[in-house]
Structure formats: C-alpha cells, structure tokens
Design an enzyme around this catalytic site. Structure first.
Site, mmCIF file in Angstrom:
data_model
loop_
_atom_site.group_PDB
_atom_site.id
_atom_site.type_symbol
_atom_site.label_atom_id
_atom_site.label_comp_id
_atom_site.label_asym_id
_atom_site.label_seq_id
_atom_site.Cartn_x
_atom_site.Cartn_y
_atom_site.Cartn_z
ATOM 1 N N ASN A 71 71.871 -42.446 -35.321
ATOM 2 C CA ASN A 71 72.025 -41.549 -36.471
ATOM 3 C C ASN A 71 73.484 -41.338 -36.868
ATOM 4 O O ASN A 71 73.817 -40.354 -37.520
ATOM 5 C CB ASN A 71 71.317 -40.212 -36.196
ATOM 6 N N ARG A 91 78.913 -30.558 -31.535
ATOM 7 C CA ARG A 91 78.120 -29.584 -30.795
ATOM 8 C C ARG A 91 78.746 -28.209 -30.989
ATOM 9 O O ARG A 91 79.969 -28.067 -30.960
ATOM 10 C CB ARG A 91 78.075 -29.909 -29.291
ATOM 11 N N GLN A 151 70.375 -23.519 -29.529
ATOM 12 C CA GLN A 151 69.545 -23.902 -30.684
ATOM 13 C C GLN A 151 68.080 -23.691 -30.368
ATOM 14 O O GLN A 151 67.612 -24.255 -29.390
ATOM 15 C CB GLN A 151 69.844 -25.357 -31.051
ATOM 16 N N HIS A 188 70.268 -27.814 -37.704
ATOM 17 C CA HIS A 188 70.698 -29.101 -37.129
ATOM 18 C C HIS A 188 69.954 -30.257 -37.819
ATOM 19 O O HIS A 188 68.941 -30.748 -37.323
ATOM 20 C CB HIS A 188 70.402 -29.091 -35.624
HETATM 21 P P1 NAD Z 1 80.811 -41.878 -29.346
HETATM 22 O O1 NAD Z 1 80.545 -41.927 -27.886
HETATM 23 O O2 NAD Z 1 80.711 -43.139 -30.130
HETATM 24 O O3 NAD Z 1 82.258 -41.263 -29.606
HETATM 25 C C1 NAD Z 1 82.710 -40.095 -28.991
HETATM 26 C C2 NAD Z 1 84.226 -40.173 -28.937
HETATM 27 O O4 NAD Z 1 84.731 -38.891 -28.528
HETATM 28 C C3 NAD Z 1 84.738 -41.194 -27.917
HETATM 29 O O5 NAD Z 1 85.656 -42.069 -28.543
HETATM 30 C C4 NAD Z 1 85.423 -40.345 -26.860
HETATM 31 O O6 NAD Z 1 86.526 -40.979 -26.247
HETATM 32 C C5 NAD Z 1 85.852 -39.152 -27.692
HETATM 33 N N1 NAD Z 1 86.182 -37.974 -26.889
HETATM 34 C C6 NAD Z 1 85.573 -37.514 -25.769
HETATM 35 N N2 NAD Z 1 86.225 -36.436 -25.314
HETATM 36 C C7 NAD Z 1 87.251 -36.203 -26.161
HETATM 37 C C8 NAD Z 1 88.269 -35.226 -26.204
HETATM 38 N N3 NAD Z 1 88.370 -34.275 -25.262
HETATM 39 N N4 NAD Z 1 89.167 -35.281 -27.204
HETATM 40 C C9 NAD Z 1 89.089 -36.254 -28.145
HETATM 41 N N5 NAD Z 1 88.155 -37.218 -28.153
HETATM 42 C C10 NAD Z 1 87.227 -37.176 -27.168
HETATM 43 O O7 NAD Z 1 79.813 -40.775 -29.913
HETATM 44 P P2 NAD Z 1 79.309 -40.588 -31.417
HETATM 45 O O8 NAD Z 1 78.113 -41.414 -31.643
HETATM 46 O O9 NAD Z 1 80.471 -40.705 -32.329
HETATM 47 O O10 NAD Z 1 78.812 -39.077 -31.346
HETATM 48 C C11 NAD Z 1 79.721 -38.036 -31.037
HETATM 49 C C12 NAD Z 1 78.968 -36.749 -30.805
HETATM 50 O O11 NAD Z 1 78.395 -36.308 -32.035
HETATM 51 C C13 NAD Z 1 77.768 -36.861 -29.860
HETATM 52 O O12 NAD Z 1 78.144 -36.797 -28.513
HETATM 53 C C14 NAD Z 1 76.923 -35.689 -30.270
HETATM 54 O O13 NAD Z 1 77.287 -34.544 -29.553
HETATM 55 C C15 NAD Z 1 77.270 -35.488 -31.739
HETATM 56 N N6 NAD Z 1 76.151 -35.884 -32.634
HETATM 57 C C16 NAD Z 1 75.617 -34.945 -33.460
HETATM 58 C C17 NAD Z 1 74.556 -35.272 -34.277
HETATM 59 C C18 NAD Z 1 73.961 -34.266 -35.233
HETATM 60 O O14 NAD Z 1 72.846 -34.473 -35.716
HETATM 61 N N7 NAD Z 1 74.643 -33.195 -35.557
HETATM 62 C C19 NAD Z 1 74.006 -36.553 -34.240
HETATM 63 C C20 NAD Z 1 74.612 -37.505 -33.419
HETATM 64 C C21 NAD Z 1 75.672 -37.150 -32.602
#
Ligand code: NAD
Length: 392
Positions: A146, A284, A313, A342
């Site tokens: 997503n 989050r 949530q 959400h």
């Molecule tokens: P991803 O794993 O591709 O990317 C996450 C990035 O965050 C990585 O590059 C990681 O190194 C970086 N990161 C981790 N800790 C960090 C920090 N302290 N400071 C800076 N960067 C940091 O994940 P993604 O697919 O891009 O998704 C990211 C997050 O988005 C998910 O973990 C989830 O919590 C959230 N998400 C929300 C929804 C929604 O419907 N609202 C849907 C999908 C994902």
C-alpha cells in the site's frame, strides 16, 4: 458453518465468524485467527472491501477447501475479547494496522501455539517484535502493498494543509463566501522545503511525487542512505536531526514505530522547527507526542497537522487529535487539522494487493517454502528487516 455473533458494542461492533469444516482436525490443519475491521452494510455494498470481517480477505473459501479452521473477528480490545480468547490456541494470527490487535508481551505469553503473525498491510509495530524473536514466532507483512496509496494520501494532505483546504471547504458547504478568511493562511507548495523522516518505500514515493511541484528543496533524514532517491529527485540527505527539522516548511513522517522512534517528535523536536511549519504523519501515531502536537498547533508554532494514525486505534473520544485546531480561528470550523481515520493504506486497490499478499504468505507457510525476503520482519529469532532501527 458460518456463525455470527450480534453486535455487542455501539461504537466498535464485535463481529466474529468461525469457519470449521472438519470436526476432527487433521495434523496438518491449522487454526488461523484474523482480526480485521468491521464493514457492516458497506461490506455488502462494496465486496472489494476485502480487509474486513465480512469479506475475510477473500480467503475463507480457499482455507475451507483445505480444512483449516478460520476465525475472523473485530473484537479485540478487552481481556475477554474474541481475539484474546482465540489467540490462545491459534497457530497463525493475521492482523491489520487499520484495526490493530495488539500482540503485546502479555498476549504473546498466552498464545502457546502461535508460530506466525501476518500483517495484512505494512507496519508490524502492533506485535512485540522482541518477544516474537524470543519465542521464535515469525512476523511477515505484505511489504509494498500500500505504499503508493499512502504516498498519494501524504501528498494530498500536504496540499490540504498548505492550501488551507479544510476551512475553505467547511465555509463553502455551510453557504459561506469569504475569500480573505481562508486566503490569509493559504500558500503555494512551490518554493517550500519538504523533508521526509524515513526514506524507504513510502518516503521516497512521496518525494518522487513532489518533484514536479518545484519545491525549494527536498530533504530526507534516515540512517540508511538512499542514493536512488537522491538521483531521482535531487533530494539531499541531512544527517543531523536538528538541522533537518530546522530547515523544513513541511515534515512528512514515514518511518516505522519501534523503541527508537516512539515519541520522537515531541515538544523539544517541535521547538527545533520553524514557526508556521506543517506536519503530515501517516506512519504511526505514537511517533509523535499527541499532546505536544496539539499544544504546538494551538500556540501557532505549527500551522497544521494531518495524517491518519493515532497512538491507539481507534482513539478515545477525548483524544487530542480529535480536538486540536490551529491558533488561527475560522467562523465555520477549524483550521490546521487534516486528520482522517486510518484510511491511507486501505484503498480498494491496496486491499486487493494486501489480500493477495496474505494468501501468498499462507501458501508459502503451508508449503514449507521461504517467504519473499522483503516480507520478512522477524524470523528464526532475529530481525530480518533493516527498517526497525540499527541492530547488531
Ligand atoms: P520501509 O521499510 O520501506 O522504510 C522505512 C524507512 O524508515 C527505512 O528506510 C528506515 O531506515 C527508516 N527509519 C527507521 N528508523 C528511522 C529513524 N529513527 N529515523 C529516520 N529513518 C528511520 O517502510 P515503508 O513501506 O516506507 O513504510 C513506513 C511506515 O509507514 C511503516 O512502517 C508503517 O508504520 C507506515 N505505514 C502506514 C500506512 C497507513 O495506512 N497509514 C500504510 C503503510 C505503512
């Protein structure tokens, strides 16, 4: 056999169905528990709402043919919930970030038979990953399913805030026409500095989509360098958090929630930001301190906050995000609050992808095949992903 319990609560319906198709469970047949959100009448109206109790990720018949026991419920929040009852002997638990069943240390302790947690979506922070590792429970998610959906929602929310859409729309729907009231807080995105905290799949897609807006600068903060992103968008990596936050007109938060990001954006970090900045968080809720966000918005230090996630949530009715509003007042409603439930990662298109991904993970599990590496969060007692902090 399909057994449905009636609605037991007003706001969050309890709704459980159990599919048992063989009275004697064969040794290779497993109990699978799915905790999904309730669609009610919308589940029939829109059968493509797959990630719901009613439509069961589209896998109920498929599991039935194989004789597995499949329990689906939305009832998750109390100690006597269907989730807490069935997690005790389930081998596989499917959860969704949109209606998270929290697999805390206490819940995992009670889940004696649990071997595999599958997140229907992206983001597995609702599972205590350290305990899962200790117990050798695998955690998989449908990585990438997503990320476009969320990136689109982020770009939309940035524009909604910067252009001051919410009070303009409220004013209009209430029959008003006062250009100056809204225009005094409405800007162009062009020429602004936009940065993503986390430059993985979503963060990089947000910046890619923002490139044609001719922002003054695109930046990112992440312990992992993203050279492709730099090449594609000209985004600059900023290694110092204070410098990163201090330059931004718009902060978009796109990193996972874990001990290293919990409460990261608090009063101190907000004070590093420029007065009048906007923040969008679809990652989050617990990555920010909600009370600090509300205080910064109401004092005028930030001009707006939007996103679709809260620390619990669904949130309680008194949650700060329901009530926060900008220091700038509007006759017809509030400014600076671009929150939604959400929804960003659960568009109809996304649901098709994460439902198919869950089926694929189950197929691999039943067939004893390796999972796609990108889908593995923890396995064999260790973190497989590099996204949940820098670990040894
Ligand atoms: P991803 O794993 O591709 O990317 C996450 C990035 O965050 C990585 O590059 C990681 O190194 C970086 N990161 C981790 N800790 C960090 C920090 N302290 N400071 C800076 N960067 C940091 O994940 P993604 O697919 O891009 O998704 C990211 C997050 O988005 C998910 O973990 C989830 O919590 C959230 N998400 C929300 C929804 C929604 O419907 N609202 C849907 C999908 C994902």
């Amino acid at each position: 056999m399909l057994a449905r319990s009636p609605l037991l609560r007003t706001t969050i319906p309890r709704y459980t169905s159990t599919l048992r198709h063989f009275s004697t469970t064969k040794p290779n047949m497993v109990k699978i528990l799915a905790v999904l959100y309730t669609a009610g009448k919308y589940g029939e109206e829109q059968p493509r709402l797959l990630g719901t109790v009613e439509n069961k990720l589209g896998i109920a018949d498929w599991l039935k043919e194989q004789g597995h026991e499949f329990v689906v419920t939305a009832d998750k929040d109390t100690p006597d919930s269907e989730f807490r009852k069935h997690v005790k002997d389930a081998e596989i638990v499917i959860t969704t970030p949109f209606h998270p069943a929290y697999l805390t240390a206490e819940v995992l302790e009670s889940a004696k038979n649990l071997k595999c947690c599958i997140t229907a979506g992206v983001g597995s922070d609702h599972v205590d990953l350290d305990v899962a590792n200790k117990r050798n429970i695998s955690v998989y998610e449908v990585t990438g399913s997503n990320v476009v959906s969320v990136a689109e929602h982020v770009v939309m929310t940035i524009l909604v805030l910067v252009r001051n859409f919410v009070p303009a729309n409220r004013q209009y729907l209430e029959g008003g026409w006062n250009v100056a009231e809204v225009a005094r807080q409405s800007y162009d995105l062009e020429g602004k500095v936009v940065g993503t905290l986390g430059s993985g799949r979503i963060g990089s897609r947000v910046l890619q989509r923002l490139k044609p807006f001719d922002c003054a600068k695109l930046t990112y903060y992440d312990y992992q360098r993203n050279e492709q992103l730099e090449k594609d968008t000209g985004a600059q990596r900023v290694e110092d958090l204070k410098q990163f936050l201090g330059e931004l007109d718009v902060l978009t938060i796109n990193c996972p929630l874990y001990e290293g990001t919990k409460g990261l954006i608090n009063a101190e970090k907000l004070s590093w930001m420029k007065k009048g900045a906007w923040i969008v968080n679809t990652a989050r809720g617990a990555i920010v301190n909600a009370a600090d966000i509300r205080a910064a918005l109401e004092s005028g230090h930030i001009a707006g906050y939007g996103g679709d996630v809260t620390d619990r949530q669904p949130p309680e009715p008194s949650h700060d995000f329901y009530h926060m509003k900008s220091a700038v007042k509007y006759e017809h409603g509030v400014g600076g609050n671009a929150m939604t439930p959400h929804i960003s990662g659960t568009s109809i298109d996304a649901q098709a992808r994460y439902a198919a991904g869950v089926k694929e993970i189950l197929t691999n599990y039943f067939g004893g095949k390796a999972q796609l590496p990108a889908n593995v969060i923890v396995e064999g007692g260790a973190y497989a992903t590099k996204a949940y902090g820098q670990r040894k």
